[in-house]
Design an enzyme around this catalytic site. Structure first.
Site, PDB file in Angstrom:
ATOM      1  N   GLY A   1      -9.700  26.610  43.537  1.00 39.28           N
ATOM      2  CA  GLY A   1      -8.294  27.015  43.572  1.00 39.28           C
ATOM      3  C   GLY A   1      -7.438  26.072  44.394  1.00 39.28           C
ATOM      4  O   GLY A   1      -6.308  26.388  44.761  1.00 39.28           O
ATOM      5  N   HIS A   2      -7.961  24.900  44.687  1.00 39.81           N
ATOM      6  CA  HIS A   2      -7.271  23.935  45.563  1.00 39.81           C
ATOM      7  C   HIS A   2      -7.178  22.602  44.847  1.00 39.81           C
ATOM      8  O   HIS A   2      -7.987  21.716  45.099  1.00 39.81           O
ATOM      9  CB  HIS A   2      -8.063  23.793  46.870  1.00 39.81           C
ATOM     10  CG  HIS A   2      -7.347  23.072  47.952  1.00 39.81           C
ATOM     11  ND1 HIS A   2      -7.474  21.722  48.166  1.00 39.81           N
ATOM     12  CD2 HIS A   2      -6.496  23.508  48.906  1.00 39.81           C
ATOM     13  CE1 HIS A   2      -6.749  21.360  49.210  1.00 39.81           C
ATOM     14  NE2 HIS A   2      -6.157  22.430  49.678  1.00 39.81           N
ATOM     15  N   PHE A   3      -6.386  22.379  43.961  1.00 43.56           N
ATOM     16  CA  PHE A   3      -5.268  23.143  43.416  1.00 43.56           C
ATOM     17  C   PHE A   3      -5.481  23.265  41.915  1.00 43.56           C
ATOM     18  O   PHE A   3      -5.973  22.305  41.323  1.00 43.56           O
ATOM     19  CB  PHE A   3      -3.945  22.421  43.697  1.00 43.56           C
ATOM     20  CG  PHE A   3      -3.700  22.167  45.169  1.00 43.56           C
ATOM     21  CD1 PHE A   3      -3.196  23.184  45.969  1.00 43.56           C
ATOM     22  CD2 PHE A   3      -3.985  20.956  45.747  1.00 43.56           C
ATOM     23  CE1 PHE A   3      -2.953  22.967  47.319  1.00 43.56           C
ATOM     24  CE2 PHE A   3      -3.750  20.736  47.099  1.00 43.56           C
ATOM     25  CZ  PHE A   3      -3.235  21.736  47.887  1.00 43.56           C
TER      26      PHE A   3
ATOM     27  N   VAL B   1      -8.390  19.066  44.580  1.00 49.01           N
ATOM     28  CA  VAL B   1      -8.474  18.155  45.725  1.00 49.01           C
ATOM     29  C   VAL B   1      -9.368  18.813  46.774  1.00 49.01           C
ATOM     30  O   VAL B   1      -9.252  20.010  47.043  1.00 49.01           O
ATOM     31  CB  VAL B   1      -7.070  17.896  46.317  1.00 49.01           C
ATOM     32  CG1 VAL B   1      -7.145  17.027  47.562  1.00 49.01           C
ATOM     33  CG2 VAL B   1      -6.153  17.261  45.282  1.00 49.01           C
TER      34      VAL B   1
ATOM     35  N   PHE C   1     -14.739  25.113  46.964  1.00 48.91           N
ATOM     36  CA  PHE C   1     -13.529  24.716  47.683  1.00 48.91           C
ATOM     37  C   PHE C   1     -12.521  23.950  46.831  1.00 48.91           C
ATOM     38  O   PHE C   1     -11.407  23.731  47.280  1.00 48.91           O
ATOM     39  CB  PHE C   1     -13.871  23.932  48.954  1.00 48.91           C
ATOM     40  CG  PHE C   1     -14.887  22.832  48.778  1.00 48.91           C
ATOM     41  CD1 PHE C   1     -14.534  21.598  48.268  1.00 48.91           C
ATOM     42  CD2 PHE C   1     -16.201  23.042  49.149  1.00 48.91           C
ATOM     43  CE1 PHE C   1     -15.470  20.586  48.123  1.00 48.91           C
ATOM     44  CE2 PHE C   1     -17.151  22.041  49.016  1.00 48.91           C
ATOM     45  CZ  PHE C   1     -16.781  20.806  48.497  1.00 48.91           C
TER      46      PHE C   1
END
Length: 147
Positions: free
Chosen positions: A48-50, A55, A45
C-alpha cells in the site's frame, strides 16, 4: 551467509527478515558487513506504499541497514544471547527511491563500542546509486531483559 545462516544469527523472521545474504569483509577501516536484499514487490511494506507506484518506505530501508549491522556482531562476546535494540538513528538521508525489481546492496561498519552499546554507520545502494545512509546505535540486551 545465506538466509538460513542469517536466521541463526539474527532474531528476525519473515516477514521482517530483510536480508537475503550477507558477509563480513575487511574494509579500509576494519570489518564491514556487505548485505543484499532483492525487492520483489510482494513484500508487505510495498503493498500500500503507494498503490500504482510501489516504493520501499524509508523506515524499512533503515531496518535493512540495522539488520546488516547485526552481521558484524557474530563474533562479539557481549552480543551472544543478546537482542540488539535500536537506540538511535542519526543523519539519515534518503537519496533515491527503492522500488520492486531493485537489489539493495548495503555496507555497514561498527564505528565504536561503549559497554553494551554499538555505534555504526551504513549505506544502501541500488545500481551504485546511494538510496539511504545513516548513523545508528544499538543496545545489546541479554535475554529476559527489557530495553
Amino acid at each position: 551467509m545465506n538466509k538460513e545462516e542469517l536466521k541463526a544469527l539474527l532474531p528476525h523472521r519473515e516477514p521482517m527478515l530483510l536480508l537475503d545474504e550477507a558477509e563480513v569483509v575487511q574494509g579500509p577501516d576494519g570489518p564491514e558487513a556487505h548485505g543484499r536484499l532483492a525487492i520483489t514487490g510482494k513484500e508487505f511494506f510495498v503493498q500500500g506504499h503507494f498503490p500504482g507506484n510501489p516504493v520501499v518506505p524509508g523506515v524499512i530501508q533503515c531496518e535493512m541497514l540495522a539488520q546488516n549491522c547485526c552481521v558484524l556482531l557474530a563474533d562479539d562476546p557481549i552480543a551472544k544471547g543478546a537482542t540488539p535494540y535500536y537506540t538511535s538513528l542519526d543523519k539519515v538521508r534518503f537519496k533515491h527511491p527503492v522500488v520492486p525489481g531493485d537489489t539493495v546492496e548495503m555496507v555497514c561498519r561498527i564505528t565504536r563500542t561503549k559497554g553494551p552499546f554499538r555505534f555504526a554507520e551504513g549505506e544502501a545502494r541500488v545500481n551504485g546509486k546511494v538510496c539511504c545512509k545513516a548513523e545508528m546505535s544499538f543496545a545489546l540486551m541479554p535475554a529476559g531483559k527489557e530495553a
